[in-house]
Motif scaffolding. Structure first.
Motif, PDB file in Angstrom:
ATOM      1  N   ASP A  75      -4.851   7.544  -1.177  1.00  0.00           N
ATOM      2  CA  ASP A  75      -4.469   6.130  -1.209  1.00  0.00           C
ATOM      3  C   ASP A  75      -4.334   5.693  -2.661  1.00  0.00           C
ATOM      4  O   ASP A  75      -5.296   5.767  -3.431  1.00  0.00           O
ATOM      5  CB  ASP A  75      -5.518   5.278  -0.507  1.00  0.00           C
ATOM      6  CG  ASP A  75      -5.556   5.516   0.983  1.00  0.00           C
ATOM      7  OD1 ASP A  75      -4.493   5.412   1.620  1.00  0.00           O
ATOM      8  OD2 ASP A  75      -6.648   5.822   1.507  1.00  0.00           O
ATOM      9  N   GLN A 125       0.547   5.613   0.225  1.00  0.00           N
ATOM     10  CA  GLN A 125      -0.226   6.839   0.412  1.00  0.00           C
ATOM     11  C   GLN A 125       0.602   8.031  -0.025  1.00  0.00           C
ATOM     12  O   GLN A 125       1.802   8.112   0.282  1.00  0.00           O
ATOM     13  CB  GLN A 125      -0.606   7.041   1.882  1.00  0.00           C
ATOM     14  CG  GLN A 125      -1.832   6.331   2.352  1.00  0.00           C
ATOM     15  CD  GLN A 125      -2.216   6.766   3.761  1.00  0.00           C
ATOM     16  OE1 GLN A 125      -1.407   7.318   4.508  1.00  0.00           O
ATOM     17  NE2 GLN A 125      -3.471   6.514   4.144  1.00  0.00           N
ATOM     18  N   ALA A 169       0.849  -1.189   0.000  1.00  0.00           N
ATOM     19  CA  ALA A 169       0.000   0.000   0.000  1.00  0.00           C
ATOM     20  C   ALA A 169       0.885   1.239   0.000  1.00  0.00           C
ATOM     21  O   ALA A 169       1.934   1.273   0.658  1.00  0.00           O
ATOM     22  CB  ALA A 169      -0.925   0.003   1.222  1.00  0.00           C
TER      23      ALA A 169
END
Length: 722
Positions: A73, A56, A54
């Motif tokens: 995101d 951001q 992930a």
């Protein structure tokens, strides 16, 4: 028509992810180029991470804002192409701040150190802000948002270069001046409007022109942590002054900018380059691609560790684990230079500094690290070295290697590649030994003075592969080399245990400052002796900023941690008669090298004769053609350079007599029909007779010349009656 344009925008950046009407609109973006790329309607962001789960993107209206105004995101489906995460933010303006948070496996044994609480700067950022930075917070566990660095969105497209381009001066015509941007003007005595900055350096360019150098080699100007207090010693904070721990490879150091929060990093650096080029001075950058400032497993996480630790570093551990860092650099970690991503970053960075910033060349700190493969072993054909060697954009740039590293790899004369020049450490040591008065080094001295053919010619290299130096930023200054037998590094707070112990130095009879005029005069003479040998050698000469006015560091040979008067130029001291004498000597000496450049450029000697019968090179002792190579006690040497160049009048012959014995010696002078000798330099004489202009140089009618103890004499020819 409007519909067609909108369709084109969507095809280039992907379909919008946010609806119209918001302050910014978000598109899928492009995986290339890496970094934050400003376009007319917004900014494209792209970063590499093969193992992240992930990512951001944090956006700040100003880099110093505590909280982001937008957190995005990135989707692993729509914002990821293979290993590259990307997004386009429409409406975002230059000067905004940005950073990342990255999540992934927390498996140090597999090399993964992902931490979604840590705020990361972009490895390709063109500007960084340390306004909120707290190094301790980046080392400790937990969220460091309010104490983190921020990258700055910088638009590099609109700058008036006024026709400027890299100067491309031949390496053989170069005189390098190694200097520290801040130390040059940071003292209040400099009188500049912006001390310690790129702009401050611009104000002192007339001085650089006066001393006759052709290139500045700037100690690291890539973004580094100048706020890092290493220790406090006797109430004095000791910091990372030299800058050999890089944070960002595309960002000018924020500490050298007048207003780093305004996003003018690139513009201020460009202004300096353009001004130096207008003065005919090239810009060479000392670059540190061998390690980063993230240190070892206990060091801070601010970029590379957090994006993809196993990609960017050489890792090691017990039983095949990857818990720790190989340290070939002595700085805690080693950058994975020959991994495809590491290689790409280095090449992209170098191309950026050449194409966008007009830099003329690079000196690679611990360059031997760049020859190591992914297993750490030296490679015969290291990809990154040969990519730099053969790259079309970098092909005209100067590339200089410090051909060793902290793990013992020493490649003087063996560094891969053809056009790479090397800091010639063997030149440094031999010249120091000879001027110190050590006996039995004249054979090696002759090799060093004539371009170190024993090191380079066997590989079909040329004298320009040797960067000749006697001092560098790490070690004694030239004056201290003649004033101290031992290092005096107590002010560093390490018990005088840091810095090298073997300096091949001689204090001329007293350790440090003395009121003995004989010793002080001898020290000045020794400094001049060093200068003459350096400027009369084949190869590329490098002098250290401050040596030309006899700057002292009080015997400290490792001033890496002193952002204070120990390292700063004292412009008031430079006005004293002693300093002015030395500045005059070096200025004339540098110009003499330029005047007689035909002797010091091109190939190794071929045995030609000039039209007056002067050999291209001949060696002597006190008697002509008897250099006494086999004398173990020899401390003197003579050499004659014959001017055999086809495009000159053949009158620029040079005869050098070197006497490092402690008594005067009479040297024979070669005689050639149609020529008379004139004294150009005699380091034993008082100024202004120690070095003269061509018009002022006195004729030497005798067939011999008494060379005083520990001194060097240089004669040049003119036609009879000229």
């Amino acid at each position: 028509m409007a519909s067609s344009i909108n369709n084109l925008v969507v095809s280039l950046k992907g379909r919008p992810i946010t609806p119209a009407g918001e302050e910014i609109r978000i598109y899928q973006g492009s995986p290339h180029p890496f970094g934050a790329t400003v376009e007319d309607d917004g900014v494209n962001f792209a970063v590499y991470s093969a193992n992240a789960t992930a990512v951001q993107l944090l956006l700040f209206r100003n880099p110093s804002d505590l909280e982001p105004f937008k957190t995005i995101d990135l989707s692993p489906i729509s914002n990821k192409s293979f290993y590259i995460w990307h997004i386009f933010v429409e409406g975002l303006k230059p000067g905004s701040g940005y950073a990342y948070r990255v999540d992934g496996p927390k498996e140090p044994w597999n090399g993964h150190r992902f931490d979604p609480e840590k705020v990361l700067i972009d490895p390709y950022s063109k500007g960084n802000s340390l306004a909120l930075w707290d190094r301790g917070a980046a080392c400790a566990a937990g969220d460091n948002l309010h104490k983190s660095m921020r990258s700055v969105v910088i638009d590099t497209r609109h700058y008036d270069w006024e026709g400027d381009m890299p100067l491309r001066r031949p390496m053989s015509e170069t005189i390098v001046y190694e200097m520290h941007v801040a130390g040059f003007t940071k003292s209040p005595t400099s009188g500049v409007q912006h001390p310690g900055t790129f702009k401050g350096l611009i104000e002192k360019i007339p001085y650089l022109k006066e001393i006759g150098i052709t290139a500045v080699e700037l100690l690291p100007i890539f973004s580094f942590d100048h706020t890092d207090v290493l220790r406090v010693h006797e109430g004095n904070p000791l910091v990372n002054y030299w800058g050999y721990s890089t944070m960002g490879y595309f960002a000018p150091h924020q500490g050298y900018c007048t207003s780093p929060e305004s996003g003018l990093h690139v513009e201020e650096f460009r202004d300096m380059v353009k001004a130096l080029h207008k003065a005919g001075i090239e810009v060479i950058l000392d670059v540190v691609y061998n390690h980063t400032d993230e240190g070892n497993h206990q060091g801070p996480m601010f970029s590379f560790k957090g994006f993809d630790n196993s990609t960017y570093y050489y890792l090691t551990g017990e039983n095949g684990s990857k818990d720790f860092y190989y340290d070939y650099t002595g700085c805690g970690n080693t950058f994975n230079c020959n991994h495809p991503i590491g290689e790409k970053l280095i090449l992209d960075s170098l191309r950026y500094w050449v194409e966008e910033m007009h830099v003329d060349g690079f000196r690679f700190d611990e360059g031997s690290v760049l020859t190591r493969g992914e297993n750490g072993a030296p490679l015969e054909h290291p990809p990154v070295i040969w990519s730099i060697e053969l790259d079309d954009i970098l092909g005209s740039s100067k590339v200089i290697a410090e051909a060793w590293d902290a793990a013992g790899l020493y490649q003087i004369g063996y560094f891969p590649g053809a056009r790479w020049a090397e800091w010639n450490g063997k030149y440094r040591d031999t010249i120091r030994q000879f001027v110190k008065g050590d006996a039995g080094v004249i054979n090696e001295l002759a090799a060093r003075l004539t371009g170190s053919a024993d090191l380079y010619q066997w590989r079909h290299h040329e004298p320009v592969n040797s960067v000749n130096f006697i001092t560098a930023h790490d070690g004694f200054t030239l004056y201290d080399l003649c004033s101290y037998n031992e290092k005096h590094n107590w002010a560093n707070g390490e018990g005088n245990n840091d810095g090298i112990n073997d300096n091949v130095s001689w204090n001329c009879g007293a350790e440090g400052d003395t009121n003995d005029n004989y010793i002080n005069d001898l020290r000045k003479k020794q400094v001049k002796n060093f200068g003459v040998l350096l400027m009369c050698s084949l190869g590329v000469p490098m002098i250290v900023g401050g040596d030309e006015f006899a700057r002292t560091q009080n015997g400290n040979n490792n001033t890496y941690c002193h952002d204070n008067s120990l390292n700063w130029y004292n412009w008031e001291t430079m006005k004293t008669s002693e300093s002015q004498e030395m500045i005059r000597f070096w200025s004339l000496l540098n110009r003499k090298r330029s005047n007689f450049i035909n002797h010091f450029k091109g190939k190794y000697f071929s045995g030609k004769l000039s039209r007056f019968g002067v050999p291209e090179i001949s060696w002597h002792g006190t008697q002509l053609n008897q250099p006494n190579w086999d004398d173990p006690g020899a401390r003197c040497l003579g050499m004659t350079f014959g001017d055999t160049a086809e495009d000159t009048d053949g009158l620029d012959n040079i005869h050098i007599m070197m006497n490092m014995f402690w008594e005067p010696l009479k040297f024979d002078i070669p005689q050639y029909e149609g020529l008379v000798w004139h004294r150009s330099i005699d380091t034993s004489l008082q100024s202004p007779n120690d070095i003269t202009t061509l018009e002022e140089s006195p004729m030497i009618a005798d067939s011999g010349y008494i060379v005083n103890d520990r001194s060097i004499v240089v004669l040049t020819t003119r036609a009879s009656g000229g």
